[in-house]
Design an enzyme around this catalytic site. Structure first.
Site, PDB file in Angstrom:
ATOM      1  N   CYS A 143       0.821  -1.150   0.140  1.00  0.00           N
ATOM      2  CA  CYS A 143       0.055   0.096  -0.089  1.00  0.00           C
ATOM      3  C   CYS A 143       0.751   1.207   0.051  1.00  0.00           C
ATOM      4  O   CYS A 143       0.402   2.249  -0.322  1.00  0.00           O
ATOM      5  CB  CYS A 143      -0.973  -0.083   1.525  1.00  0.00           C
ATOM      6  SG  CYS A 143      -1.955  -1.585   1.219  1.00  0.00           S
TER       7      CYS A 143
ATOM      8  N   HIS B 228      -3.624   6.350   0.564  1.00  0.00           N
ATOM      9  CA  HIS B 228      -3.934   4.960   0.133  1.00  0.00           C
ATOM     10  C   HIS B 228      -5.444   4.403   0.454  1.00  0.00           C
ATOM     11  O   HIS B 228      -5.749   4.841   1.458  1.00  0.00           O
ATOM     12  CB  HIS B 228      -3.207   3.851   1.074  1.00  0.00           C
ATOM     13  CG  HIS B 228      -3.651   2.542   0.738  1.00  0.00           C
ATOM     14  ND1 HIS B 228      -3.956   1.887  -0.375  1.00  0.00           N
ATOM     15  CD2 HIS B 228      -3.893   1.804   1.941  1.00  0.00           C
ATOM     16  CE1 HIS B 228      -4.138   0.570  -0.230  1.00  0.00           C
ATOM     17  NE2 HIS B 228      -4.406   0.490   1.044  1.00  0.00           N
TER      18      HIS B 228
ATOM     19  N   ASN C 270     -10.016  -1.769  -2.583  1.00  0.00           N
ATOM     20  CA  ASN C 270      -8.763  -1.456  -2.024  1.00  0.00           C
ATOM     21  C   ASN C 270      -7.757  -2.279  -3.060  1.00  0.00           C
ATOM     22  O   ASN C 270      -7.580  -3.560  -3.089  1.00  0.00           O
ATOM     23  CB  ASN C 270      -8.646  -2.043  -0.718  1.00  0.00           C
ATOM     24  CG  ASN C 270      -6.921  -1.809  -0.218  1.00  0.00           C
ATOM     25  OD1 ASN C 270      -6.294  -1.494  -0.922  1.00  0.00           O
ATOM     26  ND2 ASN C 270      -6.923  -1.902   1.131  1.00  0.00           N
TER      27      ASN C 270
END
Lengths: 318, 74
Positions: free
Chosen positions: A113, A247, A276
């Site tokens: 990430c 992120h 995500n």
């Protein structure tokens, strides 16, 4: 001087909807999943479709957008944690598929990430070498392949995707700012996966594990501190930035971070259709600001955090 | 001030977790459908109200919401 010229993204065709997830998790209604995560759909790669495959298509898209041709790329960086295989490095296979020059370097970076921030840092430093003028920075991950689909903690969040960014030194002004990085390896077990590693035998490999509660604790504590350190070191304040792109972990975390920092008006949340996407979440959210003809120069703060546990902060002008 | 914050924690937690408005500080966690999502919600709301970031292990000994609130008074 380094600048992001163009960004393109690519996603697999198949999607996992909240309705699909509700069939596995009775207590998680589609509304509840959306309210907590901010996600409606997650892209899911097909069997045999890899992060490198997605990144290749993203790269082809970015070449169509850019004045920079593939023959002008001097270095290829591929940020991924779901590589094609142990070796060779996926970047070399991508290099071949894209038909890049043999004089172009290529390597993978195993970061999640925070990976895009690391990628920008490397690209900027590589461009300090005067013989290198253009870097192709690719990100890609297929976390749906390392997830137990019966684990609601992760199955509701992660989607597959890739991005391609052209970073060039062919401009007179510096458009990528300083960097702030950090690592807390004592918490590395909070987000982990055994696949493609050698610590355990294959029969003992576990799928992706995520301790969501303690990652939230880490995030609420480490990320504001990292941003404040960055602001101090760059003699800037949050008011200097038009947007903050973190992120895109999930809406729940992002809303709290933006509120804690007092930037709910400029903090971007953009994961409804993709979930995500790990290393690709920042460039995917950034894409619309890069490729538009902005009427004024935008200052954007970029913040990565997650697996490692790691964090990274930088800023760009677009 | 402390009571105000405790009440704010209760209100915010009820809102975030979608609980019955009759929920009070003496409500037992096991009666509130305490799960991993509730733990995450409690950590986030606690941080928001008290500016203290708990970890999940600190919540393990709590049996009701008052126990969680008491973590702000250590």
């Amino acid at each position: 001087m380094a600048k992001i010229l163009n960004i393109a993204s690519h996603f697999p065709k198949a999607k996992i909807t909240n309705e699909d997830l509700n069939k596995n998790f009775e207590n998680w209604t589609p509304e509840k999943i959306f309210n907590k995560t901010g996600i409606k759909n997650r892209a899911k790669s097909a069997d045999g479709e890899t992060a490198a495959d997605l990144a290749i298509i993203a790269a082809e898209k970015v070449f169509k957008l850019s004045n920079i041709s593939r023959d002008q790329i001097d270095m290829l960086i591929f940020v991924t944690q779901t590589q094609n295989q142990c070796l060779p490095t996926s970047a070399c296979e991508i290099h071949n598929h894209l038909g890049l020059r043999t004089g172009c370097g290529a390597f993978d970076v195993n970061q999640g990430c925070t990976g895009y921030i690391y990628g920008l840092f490397l690209a900027k430093k590589i461009l300090d070498n005067k013989s290198i003028r253009n870097v192709l920075l690719l990100t890609g991950d297929t976390y749906t392949k390392i997830i137990d689909e019966n684990n609601a903690n992760v199955a509701t969040l992660f989607g597959d995707g890739a991005s391609a960014t052209i970073v060039s030194s062919s401009i007179p002004n510096e458009c990528i700012g300083g960097f702030e990085f950090g690592t807390d390896g004592s918490k590395s077990n909070l987000l982990r996966c055994d696949y493609a590693g050698f610590k355990k035998s294959i029969k003992d490999w576990d799928s992706l594990f995520m301790d969501g509660a303690n990652i939230l604790t880490f995030t609420l504590s480490a990320v504001p501190k990292a941003i404040n350190t960055y602001l101090e070191n760059t003699n800037s304040s949050l008011e200097d930035y038009d947007f903050v792109i973190m992120h895109q972990a999930n809406k729940f975390i992002l809303e709290r971070l933006y509120k804690k920092l007092g930037i709910t008006d400029k903090g971007i949340i953009d994961l409804e259709e993709y979930g995500n996407t790990v290393s690709s979440s920042i460039p995917i959210a950034l894409e619309k600001y890069i490729n538009n003809d902005n009427k004024k120069v935008l200052n954007i703060l970029l913040v990565g955090f997650g697996v490692g546990l790691s964090w990274g902060v930088t800023s760009i002008k677009v | 001030m402390s009571i105000e914050k405790d009440n704010q924690f209760l209100k915010n937690f009820i809102d975030e977790a979608g609980l019955d408005e009759k929920t009070n500080l003496n409500s037992k966690l096991e009666d509130l459908g305490w799960d991993s999502l509730a733990v995450i919600t409690a950590i986030a709301v606690f941080d928001e109200v008290y500016s203290i970031t708990l970890n999940a292990e600190e919540l393990e000994g709590c049996t009701n919401l008052q126990d969680i609130v008491n973590l702000s008074k250590r």
